[in-house]
Design a protein around this motif. Structure first.
Motif, PDB file in Angstrom:
ATOM      1  N   ALA A 183      -8.241  66.664  34.166  1.00  0.00           N
ATOM      2  CA  ALA A 183      -6.713  67.923  32.916  1.00  0.00           C
ATOM      3  C   ALA A 183      -8.243  68.890  33.051  1.00  0.00           C
ATOM      4  CB  ALA A 183      -6.578  67.620  32.440  1.00  0.00           C
ATOM      5  N   GLU A 184      -6.941  70.399  32.784  1.00  0.00           N
ATOM      6  CA  GLU A 184      -7.923  70.967  32.225  1.00  0.00           C
ATOM      7  C   GLU A 184      -9.090  70.985  31.536  1.00  0.00           C
ATOM      8  OE1 GLU A 184      -7.739  75.788  31.789  1.00  0.00           O
ATOM      9  OE2 GLU A 184      -6.102  74.446  31.510  1.00  0.00           O
ATOM     10  N   ARG A 185     -10.307  71.217  31.405  1.00  0.00           N
ATOM     11  CA  ARG A 185     -11.442  71.094  30.645  1.00  0.00           C
ATOM     12  C   ARG A 185     -11.592  69.649  30.023  1.00  0.00           C
ATOM     13  NH1 ARG A 185     -13.753  75.822  27.784  1.00  0.00           N
ATOM     14  NH2 ARG A 185     -12.576  77.794  28.951  1.00  0.00           N
ATOM     15  N   MET A 209     -14.290  69.617  38.575  1.00  0.00           N
ATOM     16  CA  MET A 209     -13.754  69.046  37.330  1.00  0.00           C
ATOM     17  C   MET A 209     -14.564  70.404  35.560  1.00  0.00           C
ATOM     18  SD  MET A 209     -13.306  65.668  37.353  1.00  0.00           S
ATOM     19  CE  MET A 209     -15.214  65.429  38.459  1.00  0.00           C
ATOM     20  N   TRP A 210     -14.018  70.293  34.085  1.00  0.00           N
ATOM     21  CA  TRP A 210     -14.570  71.141  33.834  1.00  0.00           C
ATOM     22  C   TRP A 210     -16.425  70.576  33.144  1.00  0.00           C
ATOM     23  CZ3 TRP A 210     -15.329  75.855  32.946  1.00  0.00           C
ATOM     24  CH2 TRP A 210     -15.702  76.405  31.514  1.00  0.00           C
ATOM     25  N   TYR A 211     -16.153  68.655  33.419  1.00  0.00           N
ATOM     26  CA  TYR A 211     -17.304  68.336  32.881  1.00  0.00           C
ATOM     27  C   TYR A 211     -17.411  66.816  34.166  1.00  0.00           C
ATOM     28  CZ  TYR A 211     -17.200  69.727  28.126  1.00  0.00           C
ATOM     29  OH  TYR A 211     -17.295  70.993  27.028  1.00  0.00           O
ATOM     30  N   GLY A 212     -18.360  66.889  35.200  1.00  0.00           N
ATOM     31  CA  GLY A 212     -18.873  66.038  35.704  1.00  0.00           C
ATOM     32  C   GLY A 212     -19.200  64.403  34.850  1.00  0.00           C
ATOM     33  N   ILE A 213     -19.739  64.836  34.313  1.00  0.00           N
ATOM     34  CA  ILE A 213     -20.159  63.526  33.651  1.00  0.00           C
ATOM     35  C   ILE A 213     -21.030  63.857  32.234  1.00  0.00           C
ATOM     36  CG2 ILE A 213     -22.063  60.843  33.801  1.00  0.00           C
ATOM     37  CD1 ILE A 213     -22.231  61.726  36.446  1.00  0.00           C
ATOM     38  N   ASN A 250     -20.119  71.570  41.461  1.00  0.00           N
ATOM     39  CA  ASN A 250     -19.266  72.548  41.041  1.00  0.00           C
ATOM     40  C   ASN A 250     -18.024  72.272  39.861  1.00  0.00           C
ATOM     41  OD1 ASN A 250     -20.278  74.188  43.349  1.00  0.00           O
ATOM     42  ND2 ASN A 250     -19.780  72.237  45.074  1.00  0.00           N
ATOM     43  N   ASN A 251     -18.572  72.036  39.388  1.00  0.00           N
ATOM     44  CA  ASN A 251     -18.076  71.698  38.036  1.00  0.00           C
ATOM     45  C   ASN A 251     -18.403  73.040  37.073  1.00  0.00           C
ATOM     46  OD1 ASN A 251     -17.110  69.291  38.052  1.00  0.00           O
ATOM     47  ND2 ASN A 251     -19.498  68.518  38.740  1.00  0.00           N
ATOM     48  N   GLY A 252     -17.763  72.797  35.482  1.00  0.00           N
ATOM     49  CA  GLY A 252     -17.854  73.528  34.602  1.00  0.00           C
ATOM     50  C   GLY A 252     -19.613  73.034  33.604  1.00  0.00           C
ATOM     51  N   ASN A 274     -26.031  70.663  41.302  1.00  0.00           N
ATOM     52  CA  ASN A 274     -26.383  71.932  41.293  1.00  0.00           C
ATOM     53  C   ASN A 274     -24.249  73.056  41.064  1.00  0.00           C
ATOM     54  OD1 ASN A 274     -25.116  71.334  43.631  1.00  0.00           O
ATOM     55  ND2 ASN A 274     -27.009  71.860  44.737  1.00  0.00           N
ATOM     56  N   SER A 275     -24.982  74.247  42.070  1.00  0.00           N
ATOM     57  CA  SER A 275     -23.162  74.957  41.850  1.00  0.00           C
ATOM     58  C   SER A 275     -22.850  74.826  40.424  1.00  0.00           C
ATOM     59  CB  SER A 275     -22.983  75.094  42.760  1.00  0.00           C
ATOM     60  OG  SER A 275     -23.523  74.856  44.046  1.00  0.00           O
ATOM     61  N   ASN A 276     -23.251  74.767  39.262  1.00  0.00           N
ATOM     62  CA  ASN A 276     -21.800  74.495  38.680  1.00  0.00           C
ATOM     63  C   ASN A 276     -21.759  76.140  37.654  1.00  0.00           C
ATOM     64  OD1 ASN A 276     -21.704  71.167  38.003  1.00  0.00           O
ATOM     65  ND2 ASN A 276     -23.609  71.724  37.874  1.00  0.00           N
TER      66      ASN A 276
END
Length: 202
Positions: free
Chosen positions: A124-126, A147-151, A168-170, A190-192
């Motif tokens: 979900a968002e965030r 996603m907003w948090y990967g892990i 590619n997350n937040g 990377n690319s977060n």
């Protein structure tokens, strides 16, 4: 008398070893495909959420092997038991997807849990791909993108994160209140949008 005592000790030692090895052999294995789950040598159980169903059925110490496929587990997969191993066949072809509604696609609150071999997506968002609030867990060889948090690790100690890709997350990998002996090795973040690896009160 001495020979009898020595013999008695030897028999006790052998029995102790048999008990130990019996315990190792008794650790159950469960299998999951996109249609359901089954115990090693047991009956097939159809399920719309087969990973969660297998986790619910497993005893502490069990291993759950998930075959290639995409598993839309709705509210996510929650592992509350200790010593569960959740093993995907291969991260690039074995996906747990939260349908963009799960706050935590994989939530680990049991201690000594291992999660490896998955792409974790669709929070979900965030939300979080993998959310750990436990100790002595190993999270390895997973992909957690977009996603907003990967892990995330929260108030958790003595965990190992290795060879995961959280891009590619937040935030790629986020630790909060996790101060003791967590080890991060060979991860790609990377690319977060904000940070690759972020430690907060940790």
């Amino acid at each position: 008398m001495r020979n009898r005592m020595t013999t008695g000790r030897a028999i006790v030692g052998v029995l102790a070893l048999l008990v130990v090895f019996s315990g190792v052999a008794a650790a159950e294995q469960l299998h999951v495909n996109e249609s359901g789950w089954w115990r090693e040598g047991g009956a097939f159980n159809a399920s719309g959420t087969p990973i969660q169903a297998a986790v619910d059925a497993a005893d502490a110490g069990g291993t759950i092997y998930v075959y290639n496929g995409t598993y839309c587990e709705g509210g996510g997969v929650s592992i509350t038991k200790d010593r569960i191993t959740l093993q995907g066949e291969e991260a690039n072809t074995t996906t747990i997807h939260g349908r963009w509604t799960a706050e935590k696609v994989v939530y680990v609150s049991g201690n000594c849990v291992n999660v490896s071999g998955f792409t974790i997506a669709g929070s979900a968002e965030r939300g979080h791909g993998i959310y750990v609030k436990a100790d002595y867990c190993t999270i390895s060889d997973n992909n957690a993108p977009e996603m907003w948090y990967g892990i995330g690790l929260y108030f958790s100690s003595n965990n190992t994160l290795t060879n995961n890709t959280a891009s590619n997350n937040g935030y790629g990998i986020y630790l909060y209140g996790s101060s003791n002996y967590n080890t991060l090795t060979d991860n790609t973040a990377n690319s977060n949008k904000h940070f690759g690896i972020y430690l907060d009160s940790s």
